[in-house]
Design a protein around this motif. Structure first.
Motif, PDB file in Angstrom:
ATOM      1  N   ILE B  75       0.829  -1.208   0.000  1.00 34.64           N
ATOM      2  CA  ILE B  75       0.000   0.000   0.000  1.00 34.64           C
ATOM      3  C   ILE B  75       0.862   1.255   0.000  1.00 34.64           C
ATOM      4  O   ILE B  75       0.625   2.185  -0.772  1.00 34.64           O
ATOM      5  CB  ILE B  75      -0.940  -0.015   1.217  1.00 34.64           C
ATOM      6  CG1 ILE B  75      -1.957  -1.147   1.034  1.00 34.64           C
ATOM      7  CG2 ILE B  75      -1.641   1.325   1.381  1.00 34.64           C
ATOM      8  CD1 ILE B  75      -2.772  -1.434   2.266  1.00 34.64           C
ATOM      9  N   ARG B  76       1.865   1.258   0.843  1.00 29.48           N
ATOM     10  CA  ARG B  76       2.757   2.418   0.889  1.00 29.48           C
ATOM     11  C   ARG B  76       3.410   2.661  -0.469  1.00 29.48           C
ATOM     12  O   ARG B  76       3.471   3.788  -0.952  1.00 29.48           O
ATOM     13  CB  ARG B  76       3.853   2.181   1.923  1.00 29.48           C
ATOM     14  CG  ARG B  76       3.416   2.491   3.319  1.00 29.48           C
ATOM     15  CD  ARG B  76       4.651   2.663   4.213  1.00 29.48           C
ATOM     16  NE  ARG B  76       4.475   1.973   5.481  1.00 29.48           N
ATOM     17  CZ  ARG B  76       3.575   2.322   6.385  1.00 29.48           C
ATOM     18  NH1 ARG B  76       2.748   3.324   6.161  1.00 29.48           N
ATOM     19  NH2 ARG B  76       3.470   1.653   7.515  1.00 29.48           N
ATOM     20  N   GLU B  77       3.900   1.600  -1.056  1.00 31.72           N
ATOM     21  CA  GLU B  77       4.559   1.762  -2.361  1.00 31.72           C
ATOM     22  C   GLU B  77       3.609   2.337  -3.397  1.00 31.72           C
ATOM     23  O   GLU B  77       3.949   3.261  -4.130  1.00 31.72           O
ATOM     24  CB  GLU B  77       5.074   0.413  -2.865  1.00 31.72           C
ATOM     25  CG  GLU B  77       6.393  -0.001  -2.225  1.00 31.72           C
ATOM     26  CD  GLU B  77       6.705  -1.465  -2.496  1.00 31.72           C
ATOM     27  OE1 GLU B  77       6.260  -1.973  -3.543  1.00 31.72           O
ATOM     28  OE2 GLU B  77       7.364  -2.099  -1.645  1.00 31.72           O
ATOM     29  N   ALA B  78       2.412   1.776  -3.452  1.00 30.18           N
ATOM     30  CA  ALA B  78       1.445   2.244  -4.436  1.00 30.18           C
ATOM     31  C   ALA B  78       1.117   3.711  -4.200  1.00 30.18           C
ATOM     32  O   ALA B  78       1.027   4.506  -5.146  1.00 30.18           O
ATOM     33  CB  ALA B  78       0.181   1.393  -4.379  1.00 30.18           C
ATOM     34  N   ALA B  79       0.949   4.059  -2.932  1.00 29.97           N
ATOM     35  CA  ALA B  79       0.585   5.441  -2.625  1.00 29.97           C
ATOM     36  C   ALA B  79       1.742   6.392  -2.920  1.00 29.97           C
ATOM     37  O   ALA B  79       1.537   7.538  -3.312  1.00 29.97           O
ATOM     38  CB  ALA B  79       0.167   5.547  -1.157  1.00 29.97           C
ATOM     39  N   ALA B  80       2.946   5.897  -2.737  1.00 29.78           N
ATOM     40  CA  ALA B  80       4.120   6.750  -2.921  1.00 29.78           C
ATOM     41  C   ALA B  80       4.414   7.038  -4.392  1.00 29.78           C
ATOM     42  O   ALA B  80       5.198   7.931  -4.712  1.00 29.78           O
ATOM     43  CB  ALA B  80       5.332   6.115  -2.262  1.00 29.78           C
ATOM     44  N   ALA B  81       3.775   6.278  -5.280  1.00 29.80           N
ATOM     45  CA  ALA B  81       4.058   6.456  -6.710  1.00 29.80           C
ATOM     46  C   ALA B  81       3.517   7.774  -7.241  1.00 29.80           C
ATOM     47  O   ALA B  81       3.847   8.178  -8.342  1.00 29.80           O
ATOM     48  CB  ALA B  81       3.485   5.285  -7.502  1.00 29.80           C
ATOM     49  N   ILE B  92      -3.153  -1.014  -5.737  1.00 29.15           N
ATOM     50  CA  ILE B  92      -3.253  -1.605  -4.394  1.00 29.15           C
ATOM     51  C   ILE B  92      -4.021  -2.931  -4.447  1.00 29.15           C
ATOM     52  O   ILE B  92      -3.632  -3.922  -3.840  1.00 29.15           O
ATOM     53  CB  ILE B  92      -3.945  -0.631  -3.416  1.00 29.15           C
ATOM     54  CG1 ILE B  92      -3.028   0.567  -3.150  1.00 29.15           C
ATOM     55  CG2 ILE B  92      -4.300  -1.336  -2.116  1.00 29.15           C
ATOM     56  CD1 ILE B  92      -3.666   1.653  -2.291  1.00 29.15           C
ATOM     57  N   ALA B  93      -5.114  -2.916  -5.219  1.00 28.59           N
ATOM     58  CA  ALA B  93      -5.926  -4.137  -5.318  1.00 28.59           C
ATOM     59  C   ALA B  93      -5.075  -5.294  -5.835  1.00 28.59           C
ATOM     60  O   ALA B  93      -5.111  -6.403  -5.288  1.00 28.59           O
ATOM     61  CB  ALA B  93      -7.118  -3.902  -6.245  1.00 28.59           C
ATOM     62  N   GLU B 139      -6.386   3.130   5.481  1.00 27.91           N
ATOM     63  CA  GLU B 139      -7.087   4.257   6.088  1.00 27.91           C
ATOM     64  C   GLU B 139      -6.245   5.530   5.970  1.00 27.91           C
ATOM     65  O   GLU B 139      -6.755   6.600   5.640  1.00 27.91           O
ATOM     66  CB  GLU B 139      -7.376   3.935   7.558  1.00 27.91           C
ATOM     67  CG  GLU B 139      -8.170   5.016   8.251  1.00 27.91           C
ATOM     68  CD  GLU B 139      -8.545   4.626   9.674  1.00 27.91           C
ATOM     69  OE1 GLU B 139      -8.232   3.484  10.075  1.00 27.91           O
ATOM     70  OE2 GLU B 139      -9.140   5.463  10.377  1.00 27.91           O
ATOM     71  N   THR B 140      -4.963   5.373   6.222  1.00 32.66           N
ATOM     72  CA  THR B 140      -4.066   6.525   6.119  1.00 32.66           C
ATOM     73  C   THR B 140      -4.079   7.119   4.712  1.00 32.66           C
ATOM     74  O   THR B 140      -4.159   8.342   4.536  1.00 32.66           O
ATOM     75  CB  THR B 140      -2.626   6.100   6.474  1.00 32.66           C
ATOM     76  OG1 THR B 140      -2.626   5.562   7.792  1.00 32.66           O
ATOM     77  CG2 THR B 140      -1.674   7.281   6.397  1.00 32.66           C
ATOM     78  N   VAL B 141      -4.012   6.247   3.730  1.00 35.68           N
ATOM     79  CA  VAL B 141      -4.033   6.713   2.351  1.00 35.68           C
ATOM     80  C   VAL B 141      -5.331   7.453   2.042  1.00 35.68           C
ATOM     81  O   VAL B 141      -5.320   8.562   1.479  1.00 35.68           O
ATOM     82  CB  VAL B 141      -3.859   5.530   1.368  1.00 35.68           C
ATOM     83  CG1 VAL B 141      -4.107   5.972  -0.060  1.00 35.68           C
ATOM     84  CG2 VAL B 141      -2.479   4.918   1.521  1.00 35.68           C
TER      85      VAL B 141
END
Lengths: 210, 210
Positions: B75-81, B92-93, B139-141
């Motif tokens: 999740i972090r990686e996907a969000a960081a992109a 993420i899915a 949730e953070t994302v």
DNA sequence: GCGAAGGTGTAATGATCATTACACCATTGT
DNA sequence: ACAATGGTGTAATGATCATTACACCTTCGC
């Protein structure tokens, strides 16, 4: 698999054994439950258990397949009430919740999953007899709504699958992991249903043509 | 729980035993796996297993807690992109799907559920260390998106829960019941993600402020 | 009443492991 | 080289059941 309709004694014995076995399996799981204890509770004799069921595995199968129902009835009843789609969905959600989160059902699901390690067929059959009919009943309801002109995004089959995911799989997983005490409260159930309604693009004002 | 950093031999032994145990548990489940076979595969001696882990139960705990990761990293990686919300969700899915439907993970989940009958704490801890961090990362994302002005229906916590339901609980349940072969194909995964996006009311054009 | 057919109770039998005990070997620091 | 310290291999030990065997009751049709 259920011969001898001519002899009532055997049938009564069979029912008593299944009831006791179910009780013990639910309480302690399959491995821990002993045939000796089952016989103690059911009355009668160990030999009868073997005569009727062959062995412990087959006794479990009989218990599971004669115990676990599907959510079909709940869905049919809700749909038959002739309400609009939205209140119908709320009613179905509540009904499925009650059915699939019943502690006994959860206990059986646990046992089936445990055995799925060594016997995948057993698990598959179980879900085919419980989840699938429920899913199909939902699909039927959704298809009828669409035919009646209710706008819905997605095929009835896909939407039925999503509904099952949100109201059966996920809630059961939570019940198993957090214990039964923390199962969603009614208002959280409504929130979920609204989530589904929004995703499916169902018009809140749509009326059923029932 | 991992003392003796001064002695490397023990540590190497420990790792070998855990690896062999994990392998056998995954293959045969907890009950069927015997300590004798684990020792055969790991090399070394039964006595060492008892010295290091105390008993079979604690060996299982060590295996499970040192093996099972969460979906946080994905999740972090996907969000960081720095992509927009919609493509991020698709990413993420896919990541969660790969992580939580890995056959080894599924096998461990089965074991944990099986043991939840006799040891509810164990199951709770397992899910707290796997599902909860994943949910929290989601949730953070979502919260960040909302803060950045992306329109979303529902609190970040609720949406994270729904996402977990659709992409972890439900898919795992299907994997357990139908076997691993039938896990959803990529396009079915996309369909699911779109379902979620519609329910959450996320604007397809929203851009991330990353 | 009588004699099967079918149950019942109880006690082997046997298999499968977890767990423990013990005598022996290897490595490491001095 | 030389003890220790710690690991190895193997063989008990014991417990727990599923499963089977067997001798004894009960009930039901006749």
């Amino acid at each position: 698999m259920t011969p001898l309709p001519d002899d009532l004694r055997l049938d009564r014995r069979r029912k008593a054994i299944i009831a006791a076995a179910r009780e013990l399996f639910v309480e302690q799981g399959y491995e821990r439950a002993t045939l000796a204890e089952i016989v103690t509770r059911a009355g009668g004799s160990l030999a009868t258990v073997y005569k009727l069921f062959g062995n412990k595995d087959q006794l479990l199968e009989a218990v599971v397949f004669e115990s676990a129902g599907s959510g079909e009835a709940v869905i049919r009843e809700a749909a038959a009430a002739g309400l609009a789609p939205v209140p119908t969905l709320h009613r179905i959600a509540k009904g499925l919740h009650e059915h699939f989160l019943d502690p006994e059902v959860i206990a059986l699901v646990r046992i089936v999953i445990a055995r799925s390690i060594s016997d995948p067929q057993f698990a598959r059959q179980f879900f085919e007899r419980t989840a699938n009919p429920t899913r199909d009943a939902l699909e039927t309801v959704f298809a009828r709504w669409q035919a009646d002109g209710v706008a819905m995004d997605g095929t009835p089959g896909f939407l039925a699958e999503m509904f099952m995911g949100l109201f059966v799989s996920d809630l059961q997983t939570q019940a198993i992991s957090h214990g039964l005490g923390i199962s969603p409260l009614p208002d959280r159930l409504q929130e979920r249903t609204n989530f589904f309604i929004a995703a499916a693009g169902i018009n809140q004002l749509a009326e059923s043509a029932a």
